[in-house]
Design an enzyme around this catalytic site. Structure first.
Site, PDB file in Angstrom:
ATOM      1  N   GLY A 272      19.628  11.676   3.866  1.00  0.00           N
ATOM      2  CA  GLY A 272      19.459  10.658   4.896  1.00  0.00           C
ATOM      3  C   GLY A 272      20.437   9.512   4.805  1.00  0.00           C
ATOM      4  O   GLY A 272      21.312   9.444   3.943  1.00  0.00           O
ATOM      5  N   GLU A 295      18.619  18.683  -5.118  1.00  0.00           N
ATOM      6  CA  GLU A 295      18.157  19.758  -4.248  1.00  0.00           C
ATOM      7  C   GLU A 295      19.223  20.167  -3.243  1.00  0.00           C
ATOM      8  O   GLU A 295      19.395  21.336  -2.936  1.00  0.00           O
ATOM      9  CB  GLU A 295      16.967  19.258  -3.421  1.00  0.00           C
ATOM     10  CG  GLU A 295      15.638  19.594  -3.971  1.00  0.00           C
ATOM     11  CD  GLU A 295      14.546  19.009  -3.089  1.00  0.00           C
ATOM     12  OE1 GLU A 295      13.523  18.672  -3.652  1.00  0.00           O
ATOM     13  OE2 GLU A 295      14.709  18.883  -1.870  1.00  0.00           O
ATOM     14  N   ASN A 385       6.720  15.120   6.787  1.00  0.00           N
ATOM     15  CA  ASN A 385       7.367  16.369   6.386  1.00  0.00           C
ATOM     16  C   ASN A 385       6.559  17.015   5.261  1.00  0.00           C
ATOM     17  O   ASN A 385       5.696  17.827   5.510  1.00  0.00           O
ATOM     18  CB  ASN A 385       8.815  16.115   5.965  1.00  0.00           C
ATOM     19  CG  ASN A 385       9.667  15.592   7.121  1.00  0.00           C
ATOM     20  OD1 ASN A 385       9.458  15.985   8.262  1.00  0.00           O
ATOM     21  ND2 ASN A 385      10.583  14.709   6.847  1.00  0.00           N
ATOM     22  N   LYS A 409       9.216   1.125  12.890  1.00  0.00           N
ATOM     23  CA  LYS A 409       8.776   0.910  14.273  1.00  0.00           C
ATOM     24  C   LYS A 409       9.037  -0.535  14.721  1.00  0.00           C
ATOM     25  O   LYS A 409       8.117  -1.223  15.194  1.00  0.00           O
ATOM     26  CB  LYS A 409       7.285   1.255  14.425  1.00  0.00           C
ATOM     27  CG  LYS A 409       6.937   2.702  14.075  1.00  0.00           C
ATOM     28  CD  LYS A 409       7.164   3.637  15.243  1.00  0.00           C
ATOM     29  CE  LYS A 409       6.821   5.077  14.842  1.00  0.00           C
ATOM     30  NZ  LYS A 409       7.362   6.050  15.793  1.00  0.00           N
TER      31      LYS A 409
END
Lengths: 506, 506
Positions: A272, A295, A385, A409
């Protein structure tokens, strides 16, 4: 190169078939072990055909569902298409597809997210039931019939070994240069026969480049030419850069204190925007000869390799932008010896994470004032997720770091709350929390000491006074003053958000 | 045997002193690493003298506090006396002393409980600050100046290696037959220099029987003759026997399904009534050649050794009744080669727990309907003991089992609640929950599937309809239906208990 060139073992050519024909080999009720990890190396053709088949069955009034196991997230052609067709009865161990997520959160699909290192052992132990079919994307088949892995390894070794039957997708879109980049370790066993995993540096190769496969189990081979779910790369925003700045300052401090060297330790990082900002920051920082034991290999790591900062990276999958994927394919020879893809059982193995002393950097949804982290459940009930590999790394890391924007948000949600509405990482597994507001170093602190530093350093100013007020009142009224709470208010911020659209009091 | 006989190295005799003189060597503000694990092998004389000294300082208006590190729990002469004297500023990694617990829960003492396998690495990594003094009970000193460990190992190796100065208590109450029972592994290192731990069976000895010590650091030796905090053994009650019965039935089923053999796998078990009932049940069950790889050797394991069911047991400490302690001492030669005590970093090491495939059996305070377990915080805020080694074992075990009475406080508290008020073990780390009501096998289940089986099999009938009602309403109204909750009610049972003395609606 022709697709034929990808299947060097000509004795298998009679098994080549269409995606529709392969999908017809998968019966309702089957458990299917799919390849795929963070949108790379997943089968792209048979799942679409299967979704069509299942939609037709449903239209004819016939029930048809399957259970889907994977490495981690796949792509719209797999989770998206099958979820849309109401084809998935049960899903593990990770999902990030929006259609599947919606079905799960509407209560229409059962899902269980699992520590990614534990999926293969749980399957071998027989705890998850029988695996009927493995559906695996590969980048080629050697003349001897061995399988050349694709852009992710995930659980493919286990699916191939455990499944009753195997369907292969041979994807000629994948670079031939992948051949030789993989390291498949065949030394795992069931207890009491397990032995030490002989890996002591991220660079170590302990296995072989190709999957073994029992050709008697192969029932179909489908040729494809389709790209991975490579998502465009968005450059870090100011918030991400601020988080990265705090973290780099912390690294510098740790080096100064003698707790890290200029080589740092093997880096693990989630995917990300924030992580990419950290990786970008490391290019300009005074560290050398870095390694990654993680990963997923993402854009930022290729940049670090190019800059000569990163010596090598070990992972189980790529997760690249289209541009980075092209760069990798064009210059594969240069990258090949610096990149290793392993089974996720190995890339995430607690034994190895603890031995190597990884620096784990992961995101979070919310943390509470005592340092418990929620990575998965929005408002405690809605799955985002999954826990993925964060638990494998965070509990066993040398340094366990969690990073997040302090609000979400547009400020309506605080990432720092009185009590986490769901817990994935207990306070003991959280060494450091970083937001754009600052960094909280929680090592060796009691719950109350943690609360002070988290509120002061990490909370957004709009929420800080509210947290201070909650904590001060909890200190006066709680049942116990070890980790003081107010039971009637602990989850009230989440309730307010659900009811009013904001955690702020209006 | 004379105490002199316990100190074979005569060059150390000039360091022998009284407990008061030794206590005078510990300054205010010091961090002291004490020996002691589950009430065995802790220093019994100097802490008492230190508490007296600190009480006198306080009476004279002088501030005096220390930081106390240990293996795990100690005894009333250590945690009890020092807590009573308001002498402890900070405590880690585990406490079960009632006086200290009370101070912690009144907010008068800072405490942080840590995964027991991680204490030593965190100290070596420099994350917890400097260790000023090690205060260690040993059972003797060899002619060459090596230390013969006592009835627990805990973190003693690390305290001796890391502390600036060392004070020893030589306790002649401890059996001389302990000599040779210990296995001190000196192969640990800081990353990037860590290597595989060469242990593949619980029986393996990978170290040496005695502690190394830098004699230049020894500033005092105190001779003692005092028993460990050996608590009387209470035989299992009917509830414990019912829990054990469900678990033994489960083991039989797993053997039948081929997921366990007649040797089972190395057993780890927490201490207490329920565990002893399980161990007692195993004596009559058709298993053979069992082993234990655990934290603590308790009465039930000696019984299993006597019955020829247990081949050997590996742990870091004893926790015996006075009768069992006497049996061990009287027949030490017979037991000695079947028992191994190791540093807690090794007895609890994730690498070894996962490799050996331990069957982990631990207690809990409460579990929620989704299988998240609270082992530590009553009503979310009041610490009971600490997480101890349960996290080391539960996450890495072959089977992770949690056991509890379905109610506490004569039915006023339900062990199964809508939402855990604190989480120590996330749902992914909980395979099986057992109460006297029944057993919930959670392997491979989604949250909603878990809720059904936990409520049906584990909840007490007085609470089952309340849980069914909560869950049914959550399914209709929750923000997300992956793990449905009712935010305004999730912690209301705890609130009701605090306000009315019962979780039941009156």
């Amino acid at each position: 190169m022709s697709s034929k060139g990808r299947i060097q073992d000509t004795t298998l050519s009679n098994l080549i078939m269409s995606a529709d024909d392969a999908a017809a080999l998968i019966p309702s009720g089957a458990t299917v072990g799919m390849s795929g990890f963070t949108g790379s190396g997943y089968p792209k053709s048979v799942p679409l055909a299967l979704a069509k088949r299942i939609e037709a069955a449903h239209a004819a009034g016939n029930p048809f569902k399957i259970k889907v196991w994977s490495g981690a997230s796949t792509g719209p052609e797999l989770d998206g298409a099958l979820a849309k067709a109401d084809a998935i009865e049960f899903r593990l161990p990770y999902n990030s597809d929006p259609v599947a997520r919606d079905k799960i959160n509407k209560g229409q699909m059962d899902y269980f997210d699992i520590h990614l290192s534990q999926v293969a052992p749980l399957v071998w132990e027989g705890f998850l039931g029988n695996l009927d079919i493995a559906l695996i994307e590969v980048s080629g088949i050697t003349a001897e019939g061995a399988l050349i892995p694709s852009s992710s390894i995930g659980n493919n070794k286990t699916w191939l070994d455990r499944a009753d039957k195997i369907i292969l997708e041979v994807n000629r879109w994948q670079s031939e240069a992948l051949n030789g980049m993989h390291d498949i370790y065949y030394g795992t066993a069931l207890p009491p026969h397990r032995v030490p995993i002989p890996l002591v540096r991220p660079d170590d190769r302990i296995g072989q480049p190709h999957f073994r496969v029992d050709r008697e189990k192969i029932i179909g081979i489908v040729e494809t030419d389709a790209p991975d779910r490579n998502a465009p790369f968005s450059p870090p925003d100011d918030v991400a850069k601020a988080i990265a700045g705090h973290l780099l300052e912390f690294f510098a401090h740790e080096v100064k204190m003698g707790r890290l060297t200029k080589n740092l330790l093997p880096l693990q990082s989630g995917v990300g925007n924030v992580t990419n900002a950290v990786l970008a920051g490391l290019i300009d920082a005074p560290y050398e000869n870095l390694t990654s034991f993680t990963e997923v290999i993402q854009d930022g790591m290729l940049d670090m390799l190019d800059a000569g900062k990163l010596r090598m990276a070990s992972a189980t999958a790529f997760s690249l932008s289209p541009e980075a994927a092209e760069r990798l394919n064009n210059e594969a020879e240069r990258y090949r010896h610096k990149l290793i893809l392993r089974p996720q059982e190995i890339s995430n193995h607690p034994e190895l994470v603890r031995r190597l002393g990884c620096i784990a950097m992961n995101g979070l949804i919310e943390a509470d004032i005592y340092g418990n982290v929620n990575s998965t459940h929005v408002m405690g009930s809605r799955i985002q997720n999954g826990i993925g590999g964060s638990g494998d790394f965070a509990r066993n890391a040398y340094l366990s770091i969690f990073m997040t924007h302090s609000t979400a948000k547009k400020g309506a949600i605080s990432a720092i709350v009185p009590q986490a509405s769901h817990v994935d990482h207990i306070t003991q597994d959280v060494h450091v929390i970083v937001t754009e507001q600052g960094l909280a170093d929680l090592r060796g602190l009691s719950p109350k000491q943690r609360a002070k530093v988290i509120i002061a350093n990490c909370a957004h100013p709009a929420y800080r006074p509210m947290l201070e007020d909650y904590y001060a009142r909890a200190l006066k009224t709680a049942y116990g003053l070890h980790a003081p709470n107010i039971l009637s208010e602990a989850l009230s911020w989440h309730q307010r958000y659900v009811e009013t659209g904001s955690m702020l009091v209006k």
